[in-house]
Design a protein around this motif. Sequence first.
Motif, PDB file in Angstrom:
ATOM      1  N   SER A  85       0.818  -1.218   0.000  1.00 28.47           N
ATOM      2  CA  SER A  85       0.000   0.000   0.000  1.00 28.47           C
ATOM      3  C   SER A  85       0.848   1.262   0.000  1.00 28.47           C
ATOM      4  O   SER A  85       0.570   2.213  -0.747  1.00 28.47           O
ATOM      5  CB  SER A  85      -0.942  -0.003   1.209  1.00 28.47           C
ATOM      6  OG  SER A  85      -0.206  -0.100   2.413  1.00 28.47           O
ATOM      7  N   ASN A 122      -3.945   0.852   5.097  1.00 28.29           N
ATOM      8  CA  ASN A 122      -4.697  -0.171   5.803  1.00 28.29           C
ATOM      9  C   ASN A 122      -3.802  -1.045   6.698  1.00 28.29           C
ATOM     10  O   ASN A 122      -3.265  -2.058   6.249  1.00 28.29           O
ATOM     11  CB  ASN A 122      -5.425  -1.015   4.753  1.00 28.29           C
ATOM     12  CG  ASN A 122      -6.052  -2.246   5.340  1.00 28.29           C
ATOM     13  OD1 ASN A 122      -6.455  -2.256   6.501  1.00 28.29           O
ATOM     14  ND2 ASN A 122      -6.112  -3.295   4.531  1.00 28.29           N
ATOM     15  N   ASP A 155      -7.302   4.498   5.580  1.00 23.24           N
ATOM     16  CA  ASP A 155      -7.940   3.374   4.914  1.00 23.24           C
ATOM     17  C   ASP A 155      -8.143   2.306   5.984  1.00 23.24           C
ATOM     18  O   ASP A 155      -7.449   2.306   6.994  1.00 23.24           O
ATOM     19  CB  ASP A 155      -6.976   2.861   3.831  1.00 23.24           C
ATOM     20  CG  ASP A 155      -7.604   1.861   2.869  1.00 23.24           C
ATOM     21  OD1 ASP A 155      -8.785   1.501   3.053  1.00 23.24           O
ATOM     22  OD2 ASP A 155      -6.905   1.441   1.933  1.00 23.24           O
ATOM     23  N   ALA A 198     -11.280   6.371   3.786  1.00 20.05           N
ATOM     24  CA  ALA A 198     -11.511   5.789   2.455  1.00 20.05           C
ATOM     25  C   ALA A 198     -11.739   4.290   2.603  1.00 20.05           C
ATOM     26  O   ALA A 198     -10.873   3.585   3.125  1.00 20.05           O
ATOM     27  CB  ALA A 198     -10.304   6.047   1.548  1.00 20.05           C
ATOM     28  N   VAL A 199     -12.904   3.827   2.192  1.00 19.59           N
ATOM     29  CA  VAL A 199     -13.221   2.395   2.251  1.00 19.59           C
ATOM     30  C   VAL A 199     -13.979   2.002   0.988  1.00 19.59           C
ATOM     31  O   VAL A 199     -14.372   2.871   0.203  1.00 19.59           O
ATOM     32  CB  VAL A 199     -14.092   2.047   3.488  1.00 19.59           C
ATOM     33  CG1 VAL A 199     -13.275   2.114   4.776  1.00 19.59           C
ATOM     34  CG2 VAL A 199     -15.329   2.940   3.566  1.00 19.59           C
ATOM     35  N   LYS A 201     -14.826   3.866  -2.260  1.00 23.69           N
ATOM     36  CA  LYS A 201     -14.154   3.405  -3.472  1.00 23.69           C
ATOM     37  C   LYS A 201     -14.965   2.263  -4.066  1.00 23.69           C
ATOM     38  O   LYS A 201     -15.290   1.307  -3.379  1.00 23.69           O
ATOM     39  CB  LYS A 201     -12.733   2.929  -3.135  1.00 23.69           C
ATOM     40  CG  LYS A 201     -11.841   4.003  -2.547  1.00 23.69           C
ATOM     41  CD  LYS A 201     -10.461   3.464  -2.162  1.00 23.69           C
ATOM     42  CE  LYS A 201     -10.533   2.554  -0.942  1.00 23.69           C
ATOM     43  NZ  LYS A 201      -9.202   2.051  -0.531  1.00 23.69           N
ATOM     44  N   ASP A 234      -4.716   2.255  -3.521  1.00 23.12           N
ATOM     45  CA  ASP A 234      -3.618   3.003  -2.905  1.00 23.12           C
ATOM     46  C   ASP A 234      -3.061   4.069  -3.844  1.00 23.12           C
ATOM     47  O   ASP A 234      -2.667   5.152  -3.390  1.00 23.12           O
ATOM     48  CB  ASP A 234      -2.516   2.038  -2.449  1.00 23.12           C
ATOM     49  CG  ASP A 234      -3.048   1.084  -1.380  1.00 23.12           C
ATOM     50  OD1 ASP A 234      -3.552   1.569  -0.350  1.00 23.12           O
ATOM     51  OD2 ASP A 234      -2.978  -0.143  -1.580  1.00 23.12           O
ATOM     52  N   ALA A 238      -5.510   6.840  -3.559  1.00 25.44           N
ATOM     53  CA  ALA A 238      -5.273   7.623  -2.334  1.00 25.44           C
ATOM     54  C   ALA A 238      -4.041   8.510  -2.491  1.00 25.44           C
ATOM     55  O   ALA A 238      -4.023   9.661  -2.031  1.00 25.44           O
ATOM     56  CB  ALA A 238      -5.129   6.694  -1.134  1.00 25.44           C
TER      57      ALA A 238
END
Lengths: 313, 313
Positions: free
Chosen positions: A28, A121, A143, A167-168, A200, A233, A236
Amino acid sequence: MSLLVVGSVAFDDVRTPFGEAKGVLGGSATYFSIAASFFTDVNLVAVVGDDFPDECVELFRDHRVNIEGLERRAGETFRWSGEYGFDLNATTLATHLNVFETFDPKIPESYRTCPYVFLANIDPVLQLRVLEQIEAPELVACDTMNFWIEGKPDELTDTLRHVDILAVNDSEARELGRQANIYQAAQAILAMGPSGLIIKRGEYGALMFNDGKVFAAPAYPLETVFDPTGAGDSFAGGFMGYLANVGNVTDDTIRQAIIMGSVMASFNVEAFSLDRLRGVTYEEIHDRFRAFRRLVHFEDLDPDDFVHFGLGS
Amino acid sequence: MSLLVVGSVAFDDVRTPFGEAKGVLGGSATYFSIAASFFTDVNLVAVVGDDFPDECVELFRDHRVNIEGLERRAGETFRWSGEYGFDLNATTLATHLNVFETFDPKIPESYRTCPYVFLANIDPVLQLRVLEQIEAPELVACDTMNFWIEGKPDELTDTLRHVDILAVNDSEARELGRQANIYQAAQAILAMGPSGLIIKRGEYGALMFNDGKVFAAPAYPLETVFDPTGAGDSFAGGFMGYLANVGNVTDDTIRQAIIMGSVMASFNVEAFSLDRLRGVTYEEIHDRFRAFRRLVHFEDLDPDDFVHFGLGS
């Protein structure tokens, strides 16, 4: 504005309907930092094993990513192997956490005043511990995933109180917000602390909820989607990198940042690993941003053309 | 411009997570014609049984839908019963075709010069037979489904040669175009005859491919989605109705029509049957159209704000 990212650096074995790649660079924090590096100074925090080769370090150096926070430990680097079907959904075949299993992110002194922070994450307990080491960040995004939503709900709730933007994906939003309706799930999540929520949706794009507003961005309908690994990623990275570049967070810049994230994700999926993303040019970035504008553009209703037909008044 | 629709009129038993409705008016031609009636003269061709009550006929009359082509036959009206889970995907519990089983659409003399035609999801053999009864239509759109793609591929191919715009969902597009990648599937379908293709993606909106261009429209993220039945047909009704209203088909009007379809679909799912759609006002239609504009709006890159960071040039 400089940007801090904490996450994983990994080697991936990936099989897609179009080919396979073994032991390629992933993780990530890797996708995030290379995507963001086109926009701002990136400070990386991650851990790798003593098997991590110099040529991979070179990629970060070429992209001016600060790797002072890239810890090297005895043992092997995190390895993930996965397979994508024609629907481009991933099946994880194996996960070897290796040195990542005991990752305890230490933020170098020089990173601690970094104003923009992205927590990829990882365990929400570690995410919070990172934030405790940072002085008054201006914007914190993070995340997470079902594994933490189900396994550490209280710890995740604690972390979310200190996060500005979460962000999910769709199913994570529904699970975290405990609502099937995505709008209602979003409101429930925003009540937990974040002022912004990005949902997302892979090939369907992204939704952004912030400040009572909603923004819908499509994904670019690409002729070739080669390898979806790292799409979220690199999204992001483009998102946070763009905001750090323009240095202010308003509804307008957030919307542009969502599109810039979508632009970087759209490049990333065109090849394995970072093969496409690393060599993107600004001309390509501008062109695809403009392609997104054409993709969603429609004219307002023209009262000279469109006439009421006498119903519904 | 007047509009002709051929499809089903039915009674539905619907169960959703939010309640249930029994024996309510439904059917593709019903949803289509009520949605389109806000924009233009609609000429309906369908068949019902002798159980079809006057109050249902009244709905069409109230909306000035021409029902000269609504055939009434001995027997029962088409009945569908289905259930939606929290994911809002439908499970069909029962289908009783009844008088619809032997539907052989006869186009009344007065409809035959109708310039805009929509063929709802029926046997492609019947769709073609309808077209043979119409004099030089300006725009023909049609819907189909996996059942016909798998069961009557050659007949469907014949019909598509005479169709300008096809509307299908994601999985139907992939199956018909024999490509997993949606962009490539679209190109394969466009090579079969239609100059335009609409891919309906439910809560993710719609994609339109035409003339080398792509347009992406989101679905409106509604606080309450009560009953998805008829969403695709009210979308098609808003789409074709709008085009017939403005009376010309260009890239600009097609994009507006896609949004108008999305507007009408978004109202339709707010209640069972046509309970919401039938009473929509023009003010609500305009407001939601503008809400779609706000939903997708983002500013172009500003060279004074966004600066190249020295990579990728």
